[in-house]
Design a protein around this motif. Structure first.
Motif, PDB file in Angstrom:
ATOM      1  N   PHE A 248      -3.407   5.714   2.133  1.00 50.61           N
ATOM      2  CA  PHE A 248      -2.211   5.964   1.717  1.00 50.61           C
ATOM      3  C   PHE A 248      -1.451   5.706   1.026  1.00 50.61           C
ATOM      4  O   PHE A 248      -1.723   4.428  -0.234  1.00 50.61           O
ATOM      5  CB  PHE A 248      -1.714   5.000   3.174  1.00 50.61           C
ATOM      6  N   GLU A 249      -0.228   5.964   0.257  1.00 49.90           N
ATOM      7  CA  GLU A 249       0.183   5.626  -0.799  1.00 49.90           C
ATOM      8  C   GLU A 249       1.925   5.170  -0.104  1.00 49.90           C
ATOM      9  O   GLU A 249       2.334   6.266  -0.123  1.00 49.90           O
ATOM     10  CB  GLU A 249      -0.031   6.121  -1.911  1.00 49.90           C
ATOM     11  N   ARG A 250       2.490   4.473  -0.785  1.00 47.72           N
ATOM     12  CA  ARG A 250       3.811   4.122   0.090  1.00 47.72           C
ATOM     13  C   ARG A 250       4.111   4.242   0.876  1.00 47.72           C
ATOM     14  O   ARG A 250       5.140   5.022   1.503  1.00 47.72           O
ATOM     15  CB  ARG A 250       4.508   4.026  -0.995  1.00 47.72           C
ATOM     16  N   GLY A 251       3.202   4.838   2.314  1.00 46.89           N
ATOM     17  CA  GLY A 251       3.537   4.713   3.564  1.00 46.89           C
ATOM     18  C   GLY A 251       3.677   5.723   4.111  1.00 46.89           C
ATOM     19  O   GLY A 251       3.257   6.218   5.435  1.00 46.89           O
ATOM     20  N   ALA A 252       3.098   6.221   2.759  1.00 47.36           N
ATOM     21  CA  ALA A 252       2.898   8.042   3.432  1.00 47.36           C
ATOM     22  C   ALA A 252       1.435   7.707   3.358  1.00 47.36           C
ATOM     23  O   ALA A 252       0.520   7.936   2.290  1.00 47.36           O
ATOM     24  CB  ALA A 252       3.412   8.992   2.046  1.00 47.36           C
ATOM     25  N   GLU A 253       0.661   8.911   3.817  1.00 46.35           N
ATOM     26  CA  GLU A 253      -0.982   9.827   3.696  1.00 46.35           C
ATOM     27  C   GLU A 253      -0.897  10.704   3.179  1.00 46.35           C
ATOM     28  O   GLU A 253       0.180  11.986   2.949  1.00 46.35           O
ATOM     29  CB  GLU A 253      -0.839  10.123   5.140  1.00 46.35           C
ATOM     30  N   ARG A 254      -2.010  10.681   2.312  1.00 46.56           N
ATOM     31  CA  ARG A 254      -2.173  11.667   0.197  1.00 46.56           C
ATOM     32  C   ARG A 254      -3.475  12.594   1.419  1.00 46.56           C
ATOM     33  O   ARG A 254      -4.056  11.804   1.749  1.00 46.56           O
ATOM     34  CB  ARG A 254      -1.865  10.772  -0.526  1.00 46.56           C
ATOM     35  N   ASN A 255      -3.131  13.525   0.512  1.00 49.33           N
ATOM     36  CA  ASN A 255      -4.100  14.272   0.770  1.00 49.33           C
ATOM     37  C   ASN A 255      -5.265  14.182  -0.174  1.00 49.33           C
ATOM     38  O   ASN A 255      -5.326  13.716  -1.147  1.00 49.33           O
ATOM     39  CB  ASN A 255      -4.194  15.714   0.350  1.00 49.33           C
TER      40      ASN A 255
END
Length: 268
Positions: A248-255
Motif C-alpha cells: 500500500f502507498e498513500r492509501g492505495a493498493e499497488r501491484n
C-alpha cells in the motif's frame, strides 16, 4: 499469537479511532496482554513507543490515543508472548535504518526454533523469532542490492521472495514499512479495507463507539486499514489469501511484480 494493525493514507491522518478499538484487544476484549507498541512516521523518520504491559490498561496507550498523532503510515501491535520474555525489547514494532530511511516491522505467528541466525549488518536485540526474521529479511536485501535502494518494483519482488523463504519456517503474518510503502503479508489471517468517498458511518467491534467518516475526511482522502481481524462494522473488510503479500502507498493498493529479474535471494 499477536495482532497487527496497519494504516496507509494519502495524507497524514489520525489513527485514534482505530486505536480505541484495537488496543482493547491487548488484554480486555482479547488475550494479547504481554506488551504493545506503535510506530509511525514523521517525514522519513520513524517514531516508536513500546511498553511491556497490557495495552488495554496502559496510561501511555491512552495518552497516545488522546494526542491524535497524524501520519501517513502506522504500524501497531499487541503481543501475546510465544518466544522471548515479557520485556520492552521484545515488543513490536522493531526499527532499523536502511538506505537512509527508517524501517518498521511487526509480526504475528511463530517461525520456530530452526529459524537461521542473522549474520550480517542487522542483528536482533531481543530474543524473539520476529526480530530475528526482520534482521534476516533486511540482511538479504543488503546482500542482494548493497547500500543503494533499488527501484520500487524490484524491491517489492525481492521482499516477496524473501518473505516466502522465511515463511517456510512457520507462520509469517507481518507488516513492514519504510515510511512510503506499507507491506502486509498474510499466512493465516489478515484483512484490509479501503476508505474513500463516499465515506461510511462505522462502529467499532470492540467497544460501543461510532464515527461518521464523511465528517472527518475530505473528498480526496484515501486510507487503507489492515488488521488481523476486522475492527469495524459497516465496512467491507476483505480477507487476504494465505501467502499473499500486498503493498500500500498513500492509501492505495499497488501491484507487485512477482518475478525477480536478477539472481535469487539467499541467506547470508
Amino acid at each position: 499469537m499477536c495482532q497487527l494493525l496497519g494504516v496507509s493514507a494519502r495524507k497524514p491522518v489520525s489513527a485514534a479511532f482505530a486505536l480505541q478499538g484495537f488496543l482493547l484487544r491487548g488484554g480486555e476484549t482479547d488475550q494479547h496482554a504481554d506488551g504493545w507498541g506503535i510506530g509511525y512516521y514523521q517525514g522519513e523518520h520513524a517514531r516508536m513507543l513500546r511498553e511491556a504491559r497490557a495495552a488495554a490498561h496502559s496510561g501511555l496507550a491512552l495518552r497516545i490515543r488522546e494526542q491524535q498523532i497524524r501520519s501517513r503510515n502506522f504500524i501497531v501491535h499487541v503481543r501475546k508472548a510465544t518466544r522471548g520474555g515479557i520485556a520492552e525489547r521484545n515488543c513490536h514494532p522493531f526499527r532499523r535504518e536502511l538506505w537512509g530511511r527508517s524501517w518498521l516491522f511487526a509480526h504475528n505467528g511463530d517461525l520456530g526454533s530452526a529459524l537461521p541466525w542473522s549474520h550480517g549488518l542487522f542483528q536482533p536485540i531481543g530474543e524473539t523469532d520476529s526480530e530475528r526474521a526482520f534482521c534476516l529479511l533486511l540482511n538479504q536485501l543488503v546482500d542482494h542490492f548493497g547500500l543503494r535502494r533499488p527501484p520500487d518494483d524490484v524491491l517489492d519482488a525481492a521482499i516477496s521472495a524473501a518473505a516466502d523463504r522465511l515463511a517456510q519456517h512457520g507462520s509469517f503474518n507481518f507488516l513492514l514499512s519504510d515510511g512510503n510503502r506499507l507491506y502486509a503479508r498474510c499466512a493465516t489471517q489478515l484483512f484490509h479495507v479501503e476508505r474513500r468517498y463516499p465515506f461510511a458511518q462505522v462502529e467499532l467491534i470492540d467497544c460501543a463507539q461510532q464515527i461518521d467518516l464523511a465528517r472527518h475526511n475530505h473528498l480526496d482522502d484515501r486510507i487503507s486499514v489492515i488488521a488481523t481481524q476486522p475492527l469495524t462494522r459497516g465496512e467491507n473488510w476483505q480477507a487476504f489469501a494465505p501467502g499473499e503479500l500486498k503493498v500500500f502507498e498513500r492509501g492505495a493498493e499497488r501491484n507487485i511484480r512477482t518475478a525477480l529479474e536478477t539472481r535469487p535471494l539467499i541467506y547470508a
